[in-house]
Write an enzyme that holds these catalytic residues in place. Structure first.
Site, mmCIF file in Angstrom:
data_model
loop_
_atom_site.group_PDB
_atom_site.id
_atom_site.type_symbol
_atom_site.label_atom_id
_atom_site.label_comp_id
_atom_site.label_asym_id
_atom_site.label_seq_id
_atom_site.Cartn_x
_atom_site.Cartn_y
_atom_site.Cartn_z
ATOM 1 N N LEU A 54 34.033 64.121 -1.774
ATOM 2 C CA LEU A 54 32.957 63.337 -1.170
ATOM 3 C C LEU A 54 33.322 63.055 0.297
ATOM 4 O O LEU A 54 34.483 62.767 0.596
ATOM 5 C CB LEU A 54 32.799 62.002 -1.916
ATOM 6 C CG LEU A 54 31.628 61.165 -1.439
ATOM 7 C CD1 LEU A 54 30.312 61.722 -1.984
ATOM 8 C CD2 LEU A 54 31.772 59.716 -1.882
ATOM 9 N N TYR A 97 23.632 57.309 -5.561
ATOM 10 C CA TYR A 97 23.974 55.893 -5.396
ATOM 11 C C TYR A 97 24.862 55.691 -4.180
ATOM 12 O O TYR A 97 25.396 56.641 -3.609
ATOM 13 C CB TYR A 97 24.664 55.349 -6.663
ATOM 14 C CG TYR A 97 26.120 55.738 -6.798
ATOM 15 C CD1 TYR A 97 26.479 57.033 -7.170
ATOM 16 C CD2 TYR A 97 27.136 54.824 -6.536
ATOM 17 C CE1 TYR A 97 27.802 57.393 -7.272
ATOM 18 C CE2 TYR A 97 28.474 55.184 -6.647
ATOM 19 C CZ TYR A 97 28.798 56.465 -7.017
ATOM 20 O OH TYR A 97 30.117 56.828 -7.115
ATOM 21 N N GLU A 153 41.199 64.425 -4.038
ATOM 22 C CA GLU A 153 40.826 63.024 -3.794
ATOM 23 C C GLU A 153 41.137 62.210 -5.041
ATOM 24 O O GLU A 153 41.570 62.746 -6.061
ATOM 25 C CB GLU A 153 39.349 62.905 -3.394
ATOM 26 C CG GLU A 153 38.358 63.391 -4.418
ATOM 27 C CD GLU A 153 36.897 63.249 -3.977
ATOM 28 O OE1 GLU A 153 36.588 62.517 -3.027
ATOM 29 O OE2 GLU A 153 36.030 63.883 -4.629
ATOM 30 N N LYS A 203 26.829 62.392 -4.028
ATOM 31 C CA LYS A 203 27.202 61.136 -4.698
ATOM 32 C C LYS A 203 26.191 60.823 -5.796
ATOM 33 O O LYS A 203 25.329 59.945 -5.638
ATOM 34 C CB LYS A 203 27.284 60.014 -3.650
ATOM 35 C CG LYS A 203 28.157 58.841 -4.086
ATOM 36 C CD LYS A 203 28.445 57.943 -2.900
ATOM 37 C CE LYS A 203 29.005 56.603 -3.277
ATOM 38 N NZ LYS A 203 30.316 56.579 -3.863
HETATM 39 N N1 PLP Z 1 35.534 60.052 -3.285
HETATM 40 C C1 PLP Z 1 34.865 59.673 -4.394
HETATM 41 C C2 PLP Z 1 34.821 60.601 -5.569
HETATM 42 C C3 PLP Z 1 34.229 58.417 -4.451
HETATM 43 O O1 PLP Z 1 33.558 58.065 -5.566
HETATM 44 C C4 PLP Z 1 34.329 57.560 -3.331
HETATM 45 C C5 PLP Z 1 33.679 56.251 -3.336
HETATM 46 O O2 PLP Z 1 33.074 55.841 -4.296
HETATM 47 C C6 PLP Z 1 35.039 57.985 -2.208
HETATM 48 C C7 PLP Z 1 35.620 59.239 -2.211
HETATM 49 C C8 PLP Z 1 35.179 57.086 -0.998
HETATM 50 O O3 PLP Z 1 33.967 56.993 -0.324
HETATM 51 P P1 PLP Z 1 33.642 55.765 0.655
HETATM 52 O O4 PLP Z 1 34.799 55.678 1.606
HETATM 53 O O5 PLP Z 1 32.396 56.165 1.322
HETATM 54 O O6 PLP Z 1 33.537 54.558 -0.195
#
Ligand code: PLP
Length: 302
Positions: free
Chosen positions: A205, A32, A181, A149
Site C-alpha cells: 500500500l 476504506y 510491509e 485499500k
Molecule cells: N500497509 C497496509 C497493508 C496498511 O493496511 C496500512 C494502513 O492501514 C499501511 C500500509 C500504512 O498506511 P498509512 O501510513 O497510510 O496509514
C-alpha cells in the site's frame, strides 16, 4: 454510545445498519481509510482522501469524495462524539443490489460510513518513549493488488494472528523472498546509515505515513533508498520500523525472536521520530511546514 455517520444521517451505533445485500458485506466491494486527528485536527487529511478516491477508481466505482465536504463531516464526528485525539474510519461500498451477483452493477448508490474512536497517544512526549514491537516474518497470502485499500482484510487478520500466537506483535510479509510491509503498516530498514523501504507497486500500500517519513528522512540529510529488501537482509538490519497513520513510526526490536541491532530503539529512529513528532505538532497547531514538499492540509486553526 458512539455517533456514526451513515449515508448522510447521524445515528447512534446500535441504529446504524446496512442491508445484508450491501456489496461491502457480501464481497468486500469497498474502499476504506483511517485518518488520525490530534487535538481536534486531522493529520494529512487530503492525502488520505486522494488515496481513497484513487482506490474507488481502481475498483471501477464512478464516485469520489469531496475533500472540504468530508472535512466537515469528519469535524462534526469529532464534535458529536466529544473527541479530540481520534482515529477516523471512512468506508465507501459500491452499494446495495437486490441479489447477490458477481458482476459489477452500474449506477448503485454507494454506502458511506464514517465513525471515530479514541486514539491513545503512541509516543510519550514527557518520557520520550514509544512502545517498540517484536515481529515475525511470514509468506504473504494476500491477493495481488495490495496497493488498493479494500476492506478485504481477512488475510491481514490471519497474518497478524499468526504473530500474536507466536508471542510477537506483528508480521512482516514476504513474497518471492522480498520483505514487503506489515499487516497494516509499511516497512523501513536502516543499514549502513541508509534508510531503505520497498518501492511502490501492486505488492504494497502507498502509505501516507510512508510518504511523509521518506520526506523527513531526506530533509534530515540522510540517504533514502527505495528498493527491494530480501528477507535475509532484514535480519542484519541495524534498525527496522513499521509505519502507519495510527501507529506512527514503530521501531521493531526483535525479528523472528532474534534481536535487531542492539535490541533497543535505534539512533536513526530517534532522529526521524523526533522530527515526525515536531511536525505533527506543528501541523496540527495549524502552522504551515517549513519543509518543502510537506504542506499542511489544514486551514490555520489557532
Ligand atoms: N500497509 C497496509 C497493508 C496498511 O493496511 C496500512 C494502513 O492501514 C499501511 C500500509 C500504512 O498506511 P498509512 O501510513 O497510510 O496509514
Amino acid at each position: 454510545m458512539a455517533i456514526i455517520y451513515l449515508n448522510g444521517e447521524w445515528l447512534e451505533d446500535s441504529a446504524a445498519k446496512v442491508s445484508v445485500f450491501d456489496r461491502g458485506f457480501l464481497f468486500a466491494d469497498a474502499i476504506y481509510e483511517v485518518i488520525p486527528a490530534y487535538a481536534g485536527n486531522f493529520f494529512r487529511f487530503e492525502e488520505h482522501i486522494q488515496r481513497l478516491n484513487a482506490g474507488l477508481q481502481q475498483i471501477k466505482m464512478d464516485y469520489h469524495l469531496d475533500v472540504p465536504e468530508w472535512q466537515q463531516i469528519a469535524q462534526d464526528l469529532l464534535a458529536r462524539n466529544e473527541l479530540k485525539n481520534a482515529s477516523l474510519y471512512l468506508q465507501v461500498t459500491r452499494g446495495t443490489y437486490p441479489t447477490r451477483s458477481h458482476d459489477l452493477p452500474k449506477s448503485l448508490t454507494p454506502t458511506l460510513i464514517a465513525f471515530v474512536s479514541e486514539l491513545p497517544p503512541v509516543y510519550d512526549h514527557e518520557k520520550k518513549q514509544i512502545e517498540s514491537i517484536r515481529a515475525i516474518t511470514a509468506e504473504d497470502i494476500r491477493w495481488n493488488r495490495c496497493d488498493i485499500k479494500t476492506t478485504g482484510l481477512l488475510a491481514n487478520c490471519l497474518l497478524l494472528q499468526q504473530a500474536l500466537e507466536s508471542g510477537a506483535d506483528d508480521t512482516i510479509l514476504v513474497r518471492k523472498g522480498k520483505a514487503l510491509e506489515g499487516t497494516a503498516s509499511n516497512l523501513f530498514m536502516v543499514k549502513n546509515k541508509q534508510v531503505i523501504t520497498p518501492p511502490l507497486g501492486q505488492t504494497i500500500l502507498a502509505g501516507v505515513t510512508r510518504e511523509f517519513v521518506i520526506l523527513l528522512v531526506k530533509q534530515l540529510g540522510m540517504e533514502m533508498i527505495e528498493r527491494d529488501i530480501p528477507e535475509e537482509e532484514l535480519v542484519n538490519a541495524s534498525e527496522i520500523w513499521l509505519t502507519s497513520s495510527n501507529k506512527e513510526i514503530r521501531p521493531v526490536v526483535e525479528l523472528n525472536h532474534v534481536k535487531i541491532g542492539t535490541g533497543i530503539v535505534g539512533e536513526v529512529w530517534e532522529q526521524v521520530n523526533q522530527r515526525y513528532q515536531e511536525l505533527k505538532f506543528n501541523l496540527y497547531r495549524g502552522y504551515f511546514s517549513e519543509i518543502e514538499g510537506i504542506k499542511s492540509n489544514e486551514p490555520k486553526l489557532r
